[in-house]
Design an enzyme around this catalytic site. Structure first.
Site, PDB file in Angstrom:
ATOM      1  N   LYS A  10      20.355  40.270  47.765  1.00 35.41           N
ATOM      2  CA  LYS A  10      18.912  40.599  47.877  1.00 35.41           C
ATOM      3  C   LYS A  10      18.097  40.009  46.735  1.00 35.41           C
ATOM      4  CE  LYS A  10      20.842  44.231  45.878  1.00 35.41           C
ATOM      5  NZ  LYS A  10      22.057  44.729  46.284  1.00 35.41           N
ATOM      6  N   VAL A  26      32.905  44.384  48.168  1.00 35.40           N
ATOM      7  CA  VAL A  26      32.487  43.976  49.519  1.00 35.40           C
ATOM      8  C   VAL A  26      33.378  42.839  50.026  1.00 35.40           C
ATOM      9  CG1 VAL A  26      30.586  43.063  50.921  1.00 35.40           C
ATOM     10  CG2 VAL A  26      30.100  44.712  49.090  1.00 35.40           C
ATOM     11  N   VAL A  66      19.845  44.189  52.736  1.00 34.28           N
ATOM     12  CA  VAL A  66      18.960  45.372  52.698  1.00 34.28           C
ATOM     13  C   VAL A  66      19.651  46.544  53.391  1.00 34.28           C
ATOM     14  CG1 VAL A  66      16.728  46.333  53.371  1.00 34.28           C
ATOM     15  CG2 VAL A  66      16.898  43.910  52.766  1.00 34.28           C
ATOM     16  N   GLY A 119      22.606  48.002  53.161  1.00 34.15           N
ATOM     17  CA  GLY A 119      24.040  47.962  53.483  1.00 34.15           C
ATOM     18  C   GLY A 119      24.348  47.868  54.958  1.00 34.15           C
ATOM     19  N   LYS A 145      14.469  44.579  47.891  1.00 34.41           N
ATOM     20  CA  LYS A 145      14.606  44.875  49.323  1.00 34.41           C
ATOM     21  C   LYS A 145      13.224  44.997  49.980  1.00 34.41           C
ATOM     22  CE  LYS A 145      19.018  47.125  48.391  1.00 34.41           C
ATOM     23  NZ  LYS A 145      19.662  48.365  47.952  1.00 34.41           N
ATOM     24  N   GLU A 180      21.735  40.247  56.826  1.00 31.45           N
ATOM     25  CA  GLU A 180      21.630  41.655  57.212  1.00 31.45           C
ATOM     26  C   GLU A 180      22.106  42.595  56.091  1.00 31.45           C
ATOM     27  OE1 GLU A 180      20.536  43.130  60.521  1.00 31.45           O
ATOM     28  OE2 GLU A 180      20.330  44.481  58.824  1.00 31.45           O
ATOM     29  N   GLU A 211      25.881  52.719  38.562  1.00 32.25           N
ATOM     30  CA  GLU A 211      26.559  51.759  37.690  1.00 32.25           C
ATOM     31  C   GLU A 211      26.564  52.307  36.258  1.00 32.25           C
ATOM     32  OE1 GLU A 211      27.277  48.461  38.708  1.00 32.25           O
ATOM     33  OE2 GLU A 211      26.411  48.592  40.710  1.00 32.25           O
TER      34      GLU A 211
HETATM   35  N1  HSE Z   1      22.795  49.793  44.009  1.00 26.03           N
HETATM   36  C1  HSE Z   1      22.345  49.899  45.353  1.00 26.03           C
HETATM   37  C2  HSE Z   1      22.135  51.350  45.734  1.00 26.03           C
HETATM   38  C3  HSE Z   1      23.297  49.309  46.355  1.00 26.03           C
HETATM   39  O1  HSE Z   1      22.333  52.249  44.920  1.00 26.03           O
HETATM   40  O2  HSE Z   1      21.731  51.583  46.851  1.00 26.03           O
HETATM   41  C4  HSE Z   1      23.193  47.837  46.429  1.00 26.03           C
HETATM   42  O3  HSE Z   1      21.917  47.409  46.780  1.00 26.03           O
END
Ligand code: HSE
Length: 433
Positions: free
Chosen positions: A109, A20, A136, A138, A209, A133, A194
């Site tokens: 978050k 990011v 939550v 993206g 979130k 912003e 991940e």
């Molecule tokens: N890991 C999160 C997702 C993105 O899969 O939406 C970051 O909050």
């Protein structure tokens, strides 16, 4: 009367330069002229704090701006953008930045869901903005719509698909009949999940979130520990196939609700009817469905993760906060005036769909129905079919009307104990109808 002159530039510090952060740098540098026009003065990238300056980075990142001294950096700028994630050192650095009168924009978050109140209080005391912003969903504008656009309305419920990884996994299970394990492995290979997918599949990311959304929507402090959280690890290929047969799709939902007794926030997999807008949200996309008293239903849809989409939300906050700094204004701070009671998870209202394998003999249905009635749970539909794979057994699918989580869970426990029940095959909540 003379108008105060805008400073030649506002100095911006970036904390973290991962996926990011790199995109924030790119947008700041590539769109510098447009950003200057929109803000009213130049946004000067003054420094980028990272853990290790020697790591090879995207060539867009100016090497001379990298520093390992984040503490010093945050105290010498006007605006701080935190995209490093995690609780520490982000919490300390944001606090230092706010105390030095810097405006802070964060995408963190987990930090907000656990320590938001102390950070909002510091920002309010000092009189600077703390914007989030990007924390939550993206790229999806959802914080500002809830906090500002709907400030004159009354939000009753927020239903969100706020985790792209689990939405991708459930979507693959639905489309291709994959097991959860295979779908998670595919998601990891494609870079959606991940290497350690725990925070996503166990629902922790969505729960953080949910806490942020519930706090904003209901003007009440809701923290991570108030969110009842169940991930997708127990969802089977069979559950997904049955969902389709009964006209539903399984989604991991973050549900924030205000009822007469108070507010609740929970995260769990749920059957969403195929006609509901959230049922169409596929792949790694996110969507937040808001029900407001006067606006009615609203749906916000888009990319919930990824470098450029998340950086878009960060940049929106940065431009807006920079404008505020120039005009001496401050955006809305934390709003907790309603201070509503936070309901015990058992008091939340939902509907259940229960799949049971039962002995196919006289009186079985009546005994099961008795348990539902004794707990005050009203049955909406019952379907029964003989089990082709098991002689003398039947598959019974019971869908309830709305009831409290406590009553529904107790009903299932008592039904499971009946000697005519061979197996409770699945228990899923039904939401969005
Ligand atoms: N890991 C999160 C997702 C993105 O899969 O939406 C970051 O909050």
């Amino acid at each position: 009367m003379s108008t105060p002159q805008a400073p030649a530039a506002l100095r911006v510090a970036l904390l973290g330069c991962g996926v990011v952060g790199t995109q924030v740098v790119r947008i700041l540098l590539e769109h510098s002229e447009e950003l200057t026009a929109r803000v009213g003065t130049r946004l000067e990238l003054a420094g980028i704090a990272v853990r290790d300056t020697s790591i090879k980075r995207d060539p867009i990142v100016p090497a001379h701006l990298l520093t390992e001294d984040a503490e010093q950096l945050v105290q010498s700028v006007d605006l701080v953008v935190e995209v490093m994630g995690g609780i520490e050192p982000a919490r300390t650095l944001i606090t230092r930045a706010l105390e030095s009168s810097a405006t802070v924009i964060t995408a963190n978050k987990a930090l907000l869901a656990q320590h938001g109140p102390e950070l909002y209080e510091t920002a309010d005391r000092v009189g600077v903005d703390l914007s989030f912003e990007a924390a939550v969903a993206g790229a999806i504008p959802i914080i500002r719509p809830i906090r500002d656009s709907l400030a004159g309305d009354k939000i009753k419920r927020v239903l969100g698909i706020v985790n792209g990884t689990t939405n991708y996994v459930l979507d693959q299970m639905t489309k291709d009949g994959l097991s959860l394990e295979t779908a998670v492995k595919d998601a990891q290979e494609l870079g959606y999940a991940e290497a350690d997918p725990t925070a996503d599949v166990e629902g922790h990311d969505a729960a953080a979130k949910a806490a942020i959304l519930a706090s904003l929507a209901f003007h009440t402090r809701v923290s991570l520990k108030d969110v009842a959280c169940e991930g997708i690890t127990s969802v089977t290929a069979d559950d997904v196939a049955w969902a389709s047969k009964s006209g539903h799709v399984i989604k991991l939902l973050a549900i924030c609700e205000q009822t007469a007794g108070g507010v609740s926030a929970r995260v769990h997999p749920a059957l969403v009817p195929l006609g509901h807008p959230l049922s169409t949200v596929g792949g790694a996309f996110n969507a937040v469905f808001v029900e407001a008293e006067n606006a009615g239903p609203l749906m916000f849809y888009g990319q919930g993760a990824g470098g450029a989409p998340t950086a878009s939300a960060v940049m929106g906050d940065l431009v807006s906060a920079a404008r505020n700094r120039l005009s001496g204004a401050k955006g809305a701070g934390e709003s907790t005036y309603a201070d509503l009671e936070i309901l015990d998870p058992g008091e939340a209202t939902t509907r259940y769909q229960v799949r049971l394998s039962v002995a196919d003999k006289p009186g079985v249905l009546a005994r099961i129905a008795d348990v539902f009635a004794a707990n005050g749970v009203s049955i909406e539909t019952v379907t029964q079919a003989p089990r082709a794979d098991k002689h003398g057994a039947a598959l019974l699918v019971v869908t309830t009307h709305a009831g409290t989580e406590a009553a529904l869970a107790q009903t299932v426990r008592q039904v499971a104990d009946l000697d005519v029940i061979e197996e409770v095959m699945s228990v899923l909540r039904v939401e969005g109808s």
